[in-house]
Design an enzyme around this catalytic site. Sequence first.
Site, PDB file in Angstrom:
ATOM      1  N   LYS A 123       0.869  -1.162   0.019  1.00 35.84           N
ATOM      2  CA  LYS A 123      -0.091   0.035   0.016  1.00 35.84           C
ATOM      3  C   LYS A 123       0.805   1.298   0.077  1.00 35.84           C
ATOM      4  O   LYS A 123       1.910   1.566   0.847  1.00 35.84           O
ATOM      5  CB  LYS A 123      -0.931   0.054   1.194  1.00 35.84           C
ATOM      6  CG  LYS A 123      -1.765   1.316   1.241  1.00 35.84           C
ATOM      7  CD  LYS A 123      -2.916   1.073   2.440  1.00 35.84           C
ATOM      8  CE  LYS A 123      -3.845   2.244   2.501  1.00 35.84           C
ATOM      9  NZ  LYS A 123      -4.798   1.994   3.736  1.00 35.84           N
ATOM     10  N   ASP A 228     -13.470   4.382  10.310  1.00 36.19           N
ATOM     11  CA  ASP A 228     -13.764   4.436   9.104  1.00 36.19           C
ATOM     12  C   ASP A 228     -14.332   3.062   8.599  1.00 36.19           C
ATOM     13  O   ASP A 228     -14.069   2.314   7.734  1.00 36.19           O
ATOM     14  CB  ASP A 228     -12.860   4.834   7.905  1.00 36.19           C
ATOM     15  CG  ASP A 228     -13.203   5.323   6.402  1.00 36.19           C
ATOM     16  OD1 ASP A 228     -14.326   5.448   6.250  1.00 36.19           O
ATOM     17  OD2 ASP A 228     -12.352   5.307   5.588  1.00 36.19           O
TER      18      ASP A 228
END
Length: 358
Positions: A123, A228
């Site tokens: 990532k 989130d």
Amino acid sequence: MGKLDVSKLRYMSKEDFRVLTAVEMGMKNHAIVPPSVVCNIAGLKHGGCHKVLRELVRNRLLFFNHGKKGEGYRLTFTGYDYLALKALVGRGVVHSVGNQIGVGKESDIYIVANEMGDQFAMKIHRLGRTSFRQLKNKRDYHGGRSHSSWLYLSRLSAVKEFAYMKALHDRGFIVPEPVDFNRHCVVMELVDGFPMLQVQEMHSPEKVYGQLMELILRLASVGLIHGDFNEFNLMINQPGKITLIDFPQMVSTSHLNAEWYFDRDVTCVREFFLKRFGFDGQVFPKFSDIARDSCLDVEVAASGFTRELQSKLEEASQTLGVLQGGEATENPDVVTGTADFSGDEEDSEEEEEEEEKE
């Protein structure tokens, strides 16, 4: 801030990386690093150094600034990518880079492999990709202020994600196993599954819903709120195993707005299950239901991602609208107390436009 292109990486010399590293080091004290400073840090003769600089600019690893602040260089995101990859390759973590398997507002995800052929997910945090476009036309953003560094914030985001992912994995939470990180890149286990967003039908939505609510409470019991928790950041495989991903926005239950973040996570799950599966979850946890039994948030702070770094990242994310899925505020005055890597905003717009053409 384009896609990752590693085609030039194998052809780069030691001098190329010495100059890239010199620019990175020079950016600790300079918004735009003068050529003479780059040459001195790199320890190369000026003639040879300038030749390398020109080539790095041509390959869009550096950006040459000739604006109001004078002439000099700064790293592009691609240059920062190459420095991180060079370090990960040197440690034997990454040997090859494969396809891009994910893209978010503030990150890109690629398949990578080591020399043994073991595959992982890498990532790359890219804070500012969407937020810069939101902010560059705002007048307040152009009022003479201390500029936040997208590279620095991206690195902070990666450090935070690795720290929390490791802490959660060590505690038995079903999250990707962290492997390594460098700068703004995090290498982790390649999860077997797909985002819950892609699930159109579910045999027992009430069962999965219950598991998610239990997971929210379990996170809170160790002092953490995901921040989130939604269908984009929940991976599920065919047997129904759920893996939680994406941790840069995670906050402590001691956070000033902890209850708001907690309620938002719960609401995201309830709304998704109602809209997608027609399941109206009437039983859901409240912030007052939290029975805290450990302090994983404190342990993470002690492990390296300190409260000072946390506060810097939170201040920037709140002001600039990153890592929150929200809009930026009208007065984004960010003072990070760190190196100013961003340079003049007009020059940043020019750099971004150049990279988008690539």
